[in-house]
Motif scaffolding. Sequence first.
Motif: not given
Length: 271
Positions: A169-178
């Motif tokens: 679930q950290n994968f989409p989180e990283g994209a959701a920030v950058s």
Amino acid sequence: MIIEWLKGFNPIIQALFATLFTWGVTALGASLVFFFKNINRKVLNAMLGFAAGVMIAASFWSLLAPAIEMAEQTSKTPWVPAAVGFLSGGAFLLAVDKILPHLHLSQPIQNAEGIKTSWQRSILLVLAITLHNIPEGLAVGVAFGAAAANLPSASLVGAVALAIGIGIQNFPEGAAVSIPLRREGFSRFKSFMYGQASGIVEPIAGVIGAFAVIAMKPILPYALSFAAGAMIFVVIEELIPESQQDSKTDISTIGAMVGFVIMMILDVALG
């Protein structure tokens, strides 16, 4: 096999490796900014819903359930550690939420929460994600510390399953920030650096969590429940509202259900 390899290390080092992995997946997600400048709102909602589902499942299957089982072995009222720890975790995140300056993705800068500052919008956005990475790192660390206690309800395999679930679930989180930062005019590299930086708190929280439960074994049920309460606070206060910003909310609901099922399968199959 990774489990056998991890057995050769101290639980605190195991927790460090696991949370470095979850941080690395955050960075991998943030790297999508090198390929995309915009992110479709429906895709973002699905990502946020998925993250919420994983965190809800992890809170019960990997944290609360083992906490209750441990308490049953040592306490006449096994619900007390779970209830106290769970509410304490929520109270801790509430206090941090009131103090740490941060801004949720869909909000204008005047709606920034926490202590008022003149910090840039980009910093406030990163701090919002960093805030909910604290309980994720803590949960992984506590799980590895609990596994070291050799209790039937906590295992190294279960801790690894939790780390994998948090990493996913950290994968989409990283994209959701950058990607939103890129849309606001930041360079791809700077957007990536900010995105991956949001996960740096996870190894710190993971090591603290593992050390705490190893040093003070009696607090294990409380620590597991504390991490669960902190994660549920983040889900209800941030992820679910963020995922419901669009008029078509079905996609975020489906994302949450898929995330829940994947985390449940990971925990039951591996833990």
